[in-house]
Design an enzyme around this catalytic site. Structure first.
Site, PDB file in Angstrom:
ATOM      1  N   ASN A 423       0.838  -1.195   0.000  1.00 36.28           N
ATOM      2  CA  ASN A 423       0.000   0.000   0.000  1.00 36.28           C
ATOM      3  C   ASN A 423       0.875   1.248   0.000  1.00 36.28           C
ATOM      4  O   ASN A 423       1.566   1.537   0.989  1.00 36.28           O
ATOM      5  CB  ASN A 423      -0.908   0.028   1.228  1.00 36.28           C
ATOM      6  CG  ASN A 423      -1.736   1.304   1.294  1.00 36.28           C
ATOM      7  OD1 ASN A 423      -2.698   1.448   0.546  1.00 36.28           O
ATOM      8  ND2 ASN A 423      -1.349   2.243   2.140  1.00 36.28           N
ATOM      9  N   GLU A 424       0.893   1.968  -1.116  1.00 37.71           N
ATOM     10  CA  GLU A 424       1.444   3.317  -1.268  1.00 37.71           C
ATOM     11  C   GLU A 424       2.963   3.411  -1.165  1.00 37.71           C
ATOM     12  O   GLU A 424       3.510   4.517  -1.169  1.00 37.71           O
ATOM     13  CB  GLU A 424       0.790   4.298  -0.272  1.00 37.71           C
ATOM     14  CG  GLU A 424      -0.700   4.451  -0.498  1.00 37.71           C
ATOM     15  CD  GLU A 424      -1.352   5.574   0.297  1.00 37.71           C
ATOM     16  OE1 GLU A 424      -2.456   5.999  -0.093  1.00 37.71           O
ATOM     17  OE2 GLU A 424      -0.753   6.009   1.298  1.00 37.71           O
TER      18      GLU A 424
END
Length: 828
Positions: A423-424
């Site tokens: 995530n990210e």
């Protein structure tokens, strides 16, 4: 057969920090559980979810703790005796009868320790000593060097639930403990050490593949595996020199498993039995329920860039989804019943995908089993979020171990449709200023996302797609959060700009976007005891973890709704704005279905009572956003969108049948006077299509923008368009009548509008904290009625349905702002 003895009782807990006064030498401990829950049960700490009590518990995560239990056993040279820990949180030393038998460094995997030579007849003493995650993190930072992390604590330097250390929606409650079951297993001859099962379609038939690895003991004996599913049985012999077996079963014409909005979820029980081929003794077994569906992720190039489309049973889907975080800061207290209730709530909101986010945990089996039963698709992140991660040892080996453990455990589930690398983190490296901080040649996680994880996924679970990250554009040569490629996160909306900016983007797939609002009023009252309650009172403000979150709530109202005058108005206005923002974004993306193939809102649930992006708060109460999602994710959506300098009604159809009906509309004054109208006899919207219908000029161009609205109808679906925002709209004080009729399990509350009422909401928890209402955000024309169904055991009368408290609308916000002086302090 394997003998399994649960070791989940008789535990005690001791704090090893002698500098902490006032603690008993030992207290009763619950396993599965964690230190915080045991201290709470013994009334030694205040509830960290209440007021600002969180900060009084910081010492817990900075202390070392020891769990102890005694259990009876009997040594047996003919059998292997193993202690099995399904989950240890996190850095621990395990000792049996005073001798160290193992060390653990990973919350996200299981451990199996051979204790055959150490067991005594009678009582055996088992201790598990947990080291402070902070102390271990400091040691690992010296070992690896600094790595950027967007959130507090050393979560990126160890394999522990990252959000334990605090997030912009979660408290800092750093746990330790045996968070999953522990048991003693005793076996002879052989057991199933690993059983990998996949189910897929092969034409019209189902194909089950079983790969089993064995552990053996003593003289090797011939074995056989007998597998059965749906009336089909297969027996495979295993010669004494073999420790593995691989085979397939073909199931003729199984019923297909579908996401819940398209079809049924038939599940077929699979049994795998390991049998001694000489004695016929059953040695071990494996059981799962399998669903048959085809699956692929289409990332092919097209005229818009490259796709990101889930294709289930050869149907390209538009994903109506939400992100899922751990449902409690203390995961052991989330029961199977609570998982089922939460997923039922998601399903009722027309959500058909939950993304298990990478800063939390691989969920327990009960979560995925419930998703299988309910037709809820699952996108599963590997557990890397918002930070740079070292790729050196010992972290790398722990990552590989947890991936092998969890991929094998979860791969049988039909609901699971994607492994996502992180995530990210690729986005963070590219755009968050990590490049100058990370030294040349220093690892930051990319080797996991582009090398180790795809290799392990392909080896273990080749039939399920893997994608390197969210957001990611399919190539390191393209900026990771591009509109035209892969999956995108939209966070300038909320952080920097208003929700109208959603229309600036047409992503291929939006896997995160969101808007904040406080929890339900009853949830706030249960968790905060400030007098008076204000957005900046100590408890309310502490339960807002986002940087400048309250300021962003007020800034987000600008141009849409008036600045609130009272705490009640602050609460309702920000909740209403959240619901409108997300509905606005979802309807925009769905109207561009030919390009965009998914909207996964941040977030569905909460882990504690907090102002956050969630639709369902930590008590399981629905915020207005829940009702907005139900409407925006309706498989048949009617919306009005700007197109080509004008406006178009857009019908969006995710049903399996075409949608054909008369479409009609009118431009009218708020008092009900019709100024222009149209009718088109048959608008045809095929299945899995968005069909645009340009609105006539006489409908689109207003005479008096502040006094007019467009209403378009297609069967029982209705869409509204306003020419100005509410702060300019000529809304009047609500004039209405209320009738209450008792029914089985609650009441029907009928509201009849005498004037135009916009976004009418019945706040059921203001009547009774346990009450639930079936609908919200209802707009009524003069003379129209709506019946709210309220489920409650409390007696309700019409006089209880007070306007401005229980019954809210945009009308009373706007009119109230014109009449009341500004009294609410909204910033320090």
């Amino acid at each position: 057969m394997i003998e399994k003895t649960a070791l989940n009782s008789g535990w005690t807990l001791s704090c090893n920090d002698t500098a902490k006064p006032g603690l008993p030498a030992a207290i009763a401990a619950t396993v599965p559980g964690c230190v915080h829950l045991d201290l709470l049960a013994s009334r030694l700490i205040p509830d960290p979810y209440i007021d600002v009590n969180e900060i009084t518990n910081d010492w817990i995560g900075k202390s070392d703790w020891t769990y102890r239990c005694s259990f009876e056993a009997m040594p047996d040279d003919a059998r292997v005796q193993e202690l099995v820990f399904d989950g240890l949180d996190t850095v621990a030393v395990i000792s049996l009868n005073g001798e160290e038998i193992g060390r653990t460094f990973n919350m996200h995997r299981s451990y199996r320790l051979d204790v055959s030579a150490l067991l005594k007849a009678g009582a055996n003493e088992l201790t598990v000593t947990f080291r402070s995650a902070y102390a271990y993190g400091a040691e690992m930072e010296k070992h690896y060097g600094y790595r950027p992390n967007n959130y507090p604590g050393p979560g990126n330097l160890m394999r522990k639930m990252a959000c334990n250390f605090g997030w912009d929606w979660g408290p800092t409650l750093v746990t330790a403990g045996l968070w999953k079951p522990v048991r003693l297993e005793s076996w002879d001859r052989a057991r199933l050490a690993e059983t990998r099962v996949s189910a897929k379609l092969a034409g019209g038939d189902g194909l089950v593949k079983v790969d089993a690895r064995l552990a053996r003991h003593g003289d090797k004996t011939p074995l056989r595996v007998v597998a059965a599913i749906g009336g089909v049985t297969k027996t495979v012999a295993i010669e004494p020199e073999k420790d593995a077996v691989s085979f397939e079963l073909a199931l003729p014409s199984p019923q297909l498993w579908w996401p819940h909005h398209l079809g049924a979820q038939p599940l077929y029980p699979l049994t795998v039995r390991l049998i001694d081929d000489i004695s016929d003794d059953l040695l071990d077994g494996f059981e799962r329920e399998l669903g048959f569906r085809s699956l692929r992720l289409d990332t092919s190039a097209d005229e818009h860039g490259s796709a990101f489309t889930f294709v289930i049973n050869d149907v390209p889907l538009f994903i109506c989804g939400a992100n899922w975080i751990p449902d409690d800061c203390f995961p052991p207290r989330v029961t199977a019943e609570r998982y089922a209730a939460r997923i039922e709530e998601a399903k009722a909101a027309n959500i058909h995908m939950l993304r298990v986010w990478g800063g939390g945990i691989f969920e327990v089996d009960e979560f995925y089993e419930a998703c299988d039963r309910m037709g809820m698709l699952v996108w599963q992140d590997f557990l890397f979020a918002c930070a740079a991660y070292p790729e050196e040892e010992p972290l790398r080996s722990e990552v590989e171990a947890e991936v092998r453990d969890n991929v094998v455990r979860l791969m049988p589930h039909a609901s699971l449709v994607l492994w996502n690398g992180n995530n990210e983190n690729i986005w963070g490296f590219d755009e968050w200023g990590w490049r100058p901080i990370i030294k040349a040649g220093e690892s930051w996680g990319l080797g996991y996302y582009l090398d180790l994880l795809p290799k392990l996924s392909a080896e273990l679970d080749p039939d399920r797609p893997y994608y390197p990250g969210s957001p990611y554009s399919g190539s390191m040569e393209i900026e990771p959060n591009a509109d035209g490629h892969g999956c995108k996160h939209i966070w300038d909306v909320w952080n920097d700009v208003g929700y109208e900016v959603y229309r600036n983007y047409i992503p291929r797939f939006c896997s995160e976007f969101g808007w904040q609002a406080p929890a339900a009023w009853a949830t706030i009252e249960e968790s905060v005891h400030d007098a008076p309650l204000t957005p900046q009172s100590n408890g309310v403000f502490h339960h807002q973890k986002a940087t400048e979150g309250n300021d962003k709530l007020i800034r987000g109202l600008s141009g849409h709704l008036p600045e609130p005058r009272t705490m009640d108005d602050w609460h309702f206005a920000t909740q209403l704005n959240q619901a409108r923002a997300i509905r606005f974004g979802v309807e925009h993306m769905r109207s561009h279905r030919n390009i965009c193939k998914g909207a996964v809102v941040w977030q569905f649930n909460d882990c504690w009572p907090v102002t956050s992006w969630a639709a369902l708060d930590s008590a399981g109460r629905r915020k207005p956003l829940w009702y907005a999602l139900k409407a925006a994710y309706d498989p048949r959506l009617l919306t009005i969108q700007p197109r080509g300098g004008g406006l178009a009604a857009v019908a969006v159809n995710e049903r399996t049948l075409f949608w054909r009906a008369k479409i009609s509309g009118k431009r009218m004054k708020l008092d009900g006077t019709v100024l222009a109208e149209f009718e088109f006899w048959r608008l045809l919207c095929d299945r899995f299509e968005a069909k645009e219908f340009p609105l006539p000029e006489e409908i689109v161009i207003p005479d008096l923008p502040k006094d007019e609205v467009i209403v378009v109808q297609m069967l029982d679906r209705r869409a509204f368009h306003y020419f100005v925002e509410d702060i300019e709209l000529n809304l009047q004080a609500p004039r209405l009548t209320v009738d209450v009729v008792g029914i089985d399990g609650g009441y029907e509350v009928k509201v009849t509008a005498q004037n135009f009422l916009k976004d009418l909401c019945l706040m059921a928890d203001r009547l009774n904290p346990e009450a639930v209402v079936d609908s919200m955000l209802v707009t009524l024309l003069p003379g129209e009625s709506h019946v709210f169904l309220v489920r409650t055991a409390r007696t309700i009368e019409a006089s209880d349905i007070t306007v401005g408290t229980v019954l809210r609308s945009a009308n009373d916000l706007v009119v109230g702002s014109r009449q009341l002086p500004l009294t609410l302090t909204l910033s320090p």
